[in-house]
Motif scaffolding. Sequence first.
Motif, PDB file in Angstrom:
ATOM      1  N   SER A   1       5.500 -19.548   9.354  1.00 34.44           N
ATOM      2  CA  SER A   1       5.772 -18.386  10.198  1.00 34.44           C
ATOM      3  C   SER A   1       5.145 -18.554  11.580  1.00 34.44           C
ATOM      4  N   TRP A   2       3.926 -19.092  11.627  1.00 31.03           N
ATOM      5  CA  TRP A   2       3.284 -19.326  12.918  1.00 31.03           C
ATOM      6  C   TRP A   2       3.962 -20.463  13.678  1.00 31.03           C
ATOM      7  N   PHE A   3       4.431 -21.467  12.962  1.00 31.23           N
ATOM      8  CA  PHE A   3       5.169 -22.565  13.598  1.00 31.23           C
ATOM      9  C   PHE A   3       6.428 -22.011  14.278  1.00 31.23           C
ATOM     10  N   MET A   4       7.201 -21.202  13.553  1.00 36.45           N
ATOM     11  CA  MET A   4       8.445 -20.657  14.107  1.00 36.45           C
ATOM     12  C   MET A   4       8.149 -19.669  15.238  1.00 36.45           C
ATOM     13  N   ARG A   5       7.058 -18.940  15.109  1.00 36.44           N
ATOM     14  CA  ARG A   5       6.655 -18.022  16.176  1.00 36.44           C
ATOM     15  C   ARG A   5       6.321 -18.803  17.442  1.00 36.44           C
ATOM     16  N   ALA A   6       5.552 -19.892  17.290  1.00 33.25           N
ATOM     17  CA  ALA A   6       5.170 -20.707  18.443  1.00 33.25           C
ATOM     18  C   ALA A   6       6.371 -21.430  19.044  1.00 33.25           C
ATOM     19  N   LEU A   7       7.427 -21.615  18.249  1.00 31.76           N
ATOM     20  CA  LEU A   7       8.655 -22.222  18.754  1.00 31.76           C
ATOM     21  C   LEU A   7       9.519 -21.200  19.482  1.00 31.76           C
TER      22      LEU A   7
END
Length: 324
Positions: A137-143
């Motif tokens: 979720s944090w990866f996709m948020r940072a993307l």
Amino acid sequence: MPIPRKQLVSLADTPYYHCVSRCVRRAFLCGSDPYSGESYEHRRRWVESRALELARVFAIDICAYAVMSNHAHLVLRVDEAEAQQWSQRDVVERWHQLYKGNLLTQRFARGQAIAPYERDTLDSIITEYRRRLADISWFMRALNEPIARQANQEDGCTGRFWEGRFKSQALLDEGALLACMAYVDLNLVRAKMAKTPETSEHTSIRLRIAAAHKGEQPKELLPFIGNERQQMPKGLCFNLKDYVSLVDQTGRVIRKNKRGCISSNAEDVLARLNIPTENWLQLTTSFEQLFTGPVGATKSLDNYCRHHKRRRRHGATACRALFG
């Protein structure tokens, strides 16, 4: 009601996940908007570059990706063990590549003294950063957030750019993983945006083929390491040449204006996974339509649903028919 993300992502079941983010606007994320005539093709580079940059920061590897006109596909592998091996300084330095942190972590990063009464607070913050750096979720948020801000600024508007939630599918075994990767890598061929995998811009298969011509594998992607053996390095348990051949042959077959067939080398891979050729072609053309939840062979799906105490097995019929 949507299922909470923490119930969709279960590393106890699988580290592999297929994630899709879609644009909410009528205007395309990338490509040419047929209504306004504007070209947004350059935004595909934004998404690709940002995703590959994040893979170097997070304890998350990219297995496959494809940036389309109004959505982006990612097949990710979460490496929680790698995150646990990082020192506290490693964690803070990685986090600061993406976010500012706070005054305490900034002082720690500069090597300044940390008072004893601040140590517990710092440890707690670093523990949270470590968790986030292994969180999809944090990866996709940072993307997605930087892309949305950049696109809004370019368009001179505000509001949502992406849908509120990205789609996440658990890939429970090797068959599901390989089928999903091929489905993602062939997105542009199916959409008639490219004629061959090697000309499919902003996809992982193009990156892999370009590196293979130099006898290498792209450092930005999770490598293929061949069949299982003792002391396995981190990577995908397939041969790169076999996978590229499989994707290439599959792309030839699904193009209706071209004659083609699955080669004997590609059939060897499918035989190992116990997937008939006819099923493989269906998987690589209709993966998202066939499955809305976790994907894998019947046994893998049963174990996943039992672990999560789910009575309903979404996609069980398709999994049973296509994976055996």
